[in-house]
Each structure stands twice: as structure tokens, then as C-alpha cells.
Design a protein around this motif. Structure first.
Motif, PDB file in Angstrom:
ATOM      1  N   UNK A  66       0.824  -1.211   0.000  1.00  0.00           N
ATOM      2  CA  UNK A  66       0.000   0.000   0.000  1.00  0.00           C
ATOM      3  C   UNK A  66       0.857   1.260   0.000  1.00  0.00           C
ATOM      4  N   UNK A  67       2.072   1.177   0.520  1.00  0.00           N
ATOM      5  CA  UNK A  67       2.938   2.355   0.620  1.00  0.00           C
ATOM      6  C   UNK A  67       3.992   2.444  -0.479  1.00  0.00           C
ATOM      7  N   UNK A  73       2.090  -1.722  -9.137  1.00  0.00           N
ATOM      8  CA  UNK A  73       1.546  -2.141 -10.434  1.00  0.00           C
ATOM      9  C   UNK A  73       1.403  -3.653 -10.600  1.00  0.00           C
ATOM     10  N   UNK A  74       1.860  -4.419  -9.631  1.00  0.00           N
ATOM     11  CA  UNK A  74       1.868  -5.870  -9.815  1.00  0.00           C
ATOM     12  C   UNK A  74       0.534  -6.525  -9.496  1.00  0.00           C
ATOM     13  N   UNK A 112       5.161  -9.138 -10.632  1.00  0.00           N
ATOM     14  CA  UNK A 112       5.273  -7.830 -11.274  1.00  0.00           C
ATOM     15  C   UNK A 112       4.820  -7.930 -12.732  1.00  0.00           C
ATOM     16  N   UNK A 113       4.426  -6.816 -13.356  1.00  0.00           N
ATOM     17  CA  UNK A 113       3.809  -6.855 -14.689  1.00  0.00           C
ATOM     18  C   UNK A 113       4.646  -7.559 -15.748  1.00  0.00           C
ATOM     19  N   UNK A 114       5.966  -7.466 -15.668  1.00  0.00           N
ATOM     20  CA  UNK A 114       6.833  -8.088 -16.666  1.00  0.00           C
ATOM     21  C   UNK A 114       7.047  -9.581 -16.413  1.00  0.00           C
ATOM     22  N   UNK A 145      16.070  -8.435  -8.456  1.00  0.00           N
ATOM     23  CA  UNK A 145      15.608  -8.933  -7.156  1.00  0.00           C
ATOM     24  C   UNK A 145      16.057  -8.012  -6.033  1.00  0.00           C
ATOM     25  N   UNK A 146      17.276  -7.506  -6.127  1.00  0.00           N
ATOM     26  CA  UNK A 146      17.825  -6.639  -5.091  1.00  0.00           C
ATOM     27  C   UNK A 146      17.058  -5.322  -4.998  1.00  0.00           C
ATOM     28  N   UNK A 147      16.611  -4.806  -6.132  1.00  0.00           N
ATOM     29  CA  UNK A 147      15.804  -3.572  -6.118  1.00  0.00           C
ATOM     30  C   UNK A 147      14.530  -3.776  -5.309  1.00  0.00           C
ATOM     31  N   UNK A 148      13.869  -4.906  -5.516  1.00  0.00           N
ATOM     32  CA  UNK A 148      12.644  -5.195  -4.767  1.00  0.00           C
ATOM     33  C   UNK A 148      12.959  -5.463  -3.300  1.00  0.00           C
TER      34      UNK A 148
END
Length: 357
Positions: A66-67, A73-74, A112-114, A145-148
Motif C-alpha cells: 500500500x505504501x 503495479x503488480x 510484477x507486470x513483466x 531482485x535486489x531492487x525489490x
């Protein structure tokens, strides 16, 4: 039919990103996956916690979504909404592990969308963040993965120890919590009977070889998963270097095996590949195992330019669509095994007919 099932039917009609046939060494390597295991500080691991604790972890992830703009977008799915057919579809698409939806329903899934990233909530660990990329590309898979991981870490406190690193349900995952696995096609090494020697060599380096769907699964269509076993005492870059170095050696060995087949048994190999094409092009019934082996030969033929009118992406797409759940989602109807064998052959014939010369 539920909205969720409709969503999976739409996904089935879109080729999986990780099977695009792009990426480095894509003629041998189908995909690279990086998975990060993370746990929420102060909460017992899923296998030892009660339903209230697992629900609390799902709630924490709900709040994070939510934040977070990164997660906004997923697709977000609660396990209680997923039926058996859809579960098998997600396993076939490599978005969840086979064990993810066993037992308790206090679990959730983010995609995620991709489809490069999926996150399992309350599998063996509270979070399993995984990224899939085509070809041999552990660096891109890790970076994604690290970004998420970093984004989620802004909102959740991870269970982390200064000496041991990230704490995980299974001690073999502690440290970085990172597993890197590569899905690789090795028909040359199988046909030249060198595969056992290669597997032994891989095992001595602290890596492990598994089947098409990972732990506990069979090898289908000469497709193997190679992954690291050790995470403690190694950095993420160490693991990436180790898997990359080893996979390049395997790729070189596979390339040498394919050349040996050309040099020593070219007529037999061409016959095997063209027979596979003929069966696939005209068969009226195909089982799951049969189609995997035939498509393996076709993939080898395309890589060796013996069959020069087929692209790797199309063969990869057929590999996935031939799986039982994908076949049913693609045609938007549930089928018994005998009906699937008939429809599978029809689908393959239809795909190959686009390349008639």
C-alpha cells in the motif's frame, strides 16, 4: 469462471519473458533465476509459527504494498483464491515453487507486470523474492531482485545477524539468503554420455543439479537446473561469479559435445532431429514426456542450424504450452489426460504450421 482464472488464461496466451530466446548463450541456457530468502524480525518462521503469526506477516506485506510505488503495479493474489489448476499453472511458469501452496492458505503471491519478479509470502521463509531473466544473466536477475528487496526493506525490518547475515528457516540459506539457478539445455552431453561426469564435477564445486522444476523434480527434455548450495560466507558477487564461471564451462562442454556429434555421427543426429520434427508436425497424440523429448531434439536442431526456419523463442513457447496446466489455461477449458494428449498435438501442429515452407 473467476476473475483470477481469466487472468491466468490471458497470461497463458502471452509467452513468458524468461523464455524469450534472448539473452546470452540462449541457444543453451533458457533462463537464470535469483531468489532471495528474507524473514521479518520478531516473527517465527512459517514452519514453526501459528496461523495468527502467518496472517500478521501477510498483513505486513499488504501494508508494504500500500505504501510502495515499486509494488503498486503488480498482481497480488491470496493463496485462498488459487485453485489446483491455477497453482499448477504458476508452478509451470516458474512463478512459485511446487511446495508453495501446500498446507496452510495463509500465504500470498506478488507478480510484477513483466513477470521478471515474483514474491512468495510465507513459503519456507516469510518472503521469497525471485527474479527470472532469459539466457545466462545472473547479474541482471540479481539487480532486479535486489531492487525489490531494498524497497521492501524500507518498510519491513528483516531478521539479520551481524555475524551470520540474513537468518533463514533452513540454515543452508543463511548469510546472503541468495540462490542462483540456471535452466540449461544439455542434449549434446546426454547423447555423448558425458553428462554424469559433468554433474559430478559440478557437485564437487558446491553446486547442485536438479530437474526442470527444481528440487525433487525429474529431468525432462534434457533440461537441468544448476544452482549454488552455499550462501553463508559468500557475498552476492561471489555467488554470481561462481555460477557464471561454472556455467560457461558447462556451455563450452555442451558446445564441444555438439560438435563431436556433427563430426562423428552427423547422419544419425540429422535423422534424429528431422524424425522429431516429423512426429511433432504430424502426430495426433502427444504425451507430456514425449513432447518434451521431441522438442529437445528440435531445439538442438535449431541451435545447430540443421533446422534453420524455426526460432528458439517458438520452441521455448511450445515447451511451456505443452505442460498440462498451461494447455488447459491456453484453451480455456479443463481436460482429462487423454484429451490433453490430443489437444497438445493439435497445438504443436498449429504452431509449426506457421513455418511451413
Amino acid at each position: 469462471m473467476s476473475k483470477l482464472s481469466n487472468m491466468f488464461e490471458e497470461m497463458a496466451k502471452t509467452p513468458a519473458t524468461w523464455l524469450s530466446g534472448k539473452g546470452e548463450d540462449a541457444s543453451v541456457v533458457l533462463s537464470t533465476r535469483v531468489r532471495l530468502a528474507r524473514n521479518v524480525a520478531g516473527c517465527a518462521f512459517p514452519s514453526t509459527s501459528d496461523d495468527d503469526t502467518r496472517e500478521k506477516v501477510v498483513g505486513y506485506f499488504d501494508s508494504t504494498m500500500a505504501r510502495s510505488k515499486v509494488l503498486s503495479d503488480g498482481k497480488y493474489i491470496k493463496a485462498s483464491e488459487i485453485n489446483d489448476l491455477d497453482k499448477n499453472f504458476l508452478v509451470e511458469r516458474h512463478l512459485i515453487s511446487p511446495a508453495f501452496l501446500d498446507g496452510t492458505t495463509t500465504k500470498a503471491l506478488f507478480i510484477d507486470p513483466s513477470e521478471h519478479v515474483s514474491i512468495m509470502v510465507n513459503e519456507e521463509d516469510h518472503l521469497r523474492i525471485q527474479s527470472l531473466y532469459p539466457g545466462l544473466d545472473p547479474k541482471s536477475a540479481y539487480d532486479k531482485a535486489n531492487n525489490f528487496d531494498n524497497e521492501i526493506g524500507r518498510y519491513l525490518e528483516y531478521d539479520y545477524d551481524a555475524d551470520f547475515g540474513y537468518l533463514t528457516a533452513c540454515p543452508t540459506n543463511a548469510g546472503t539468503g541468495m540462490r542462483t539457478s540456471v535452466l540449461i539445455h544439455l542434449p549434446g552431453l546426454v547423447l555423448t554420455r558425458e553428462i554424469d561426469k559433468i554433474i559430478s564435477s559440478i557437485s564437487r564445486r558446491g553446486l547442485i543439479v536438479r530437474g526442470f522444476y527444481g528440487e525433487g523434480s525429474d529431468v525432462l527434455g534434457n533440461l537441468f537446473q544448476v544452482s549454488n548450495q552455499n550462501t553463508l560466507g559468500l557475498s552476492e558477487n561471489d555467488i554470481i561469479d561462481q555460477i557464471t564461471r561454472t556455467l560457461r564451462e558447462i556451455i563450452d562442454s555442451e558446445s564441444a559435445a555438439r560438435q563431436r556429434l556433427v563430426d562423428e555421427a552427423s547422419d544419425m543426429i540429422e535423422d534424429k532431429i528431422w524424425r522429431a520434427y516429423g512426429i511433432l508436425r504430424h502426430a495426433r497424440v502427444l504425451t507430456s514426456d514425449e513432447v518434451m523429448n521431441l522438442l529437445s531434439a528440435l531445439r538442438l536442431g535449431a541451435a545447430m542450424k540443421i533446422i534453420d526456419f524455426l526460432d528458439t523463442a517458438t520452441i521455448n513457447e511450445m515447451l511451456l504450452l505443452s505442460q498440462p496446466a498451461h494447455l488447459q489455461k491456453y484453451y480455456e477449458t479443463e481436460m482429462d489426460p487423454n484429451r490433453r494428449d490430443f489437444v497438445r498435438a493439435e497445438m504443436v501442429r498449429e504452431k509449426l504450421s506457421q513455418f511451413d515452407r
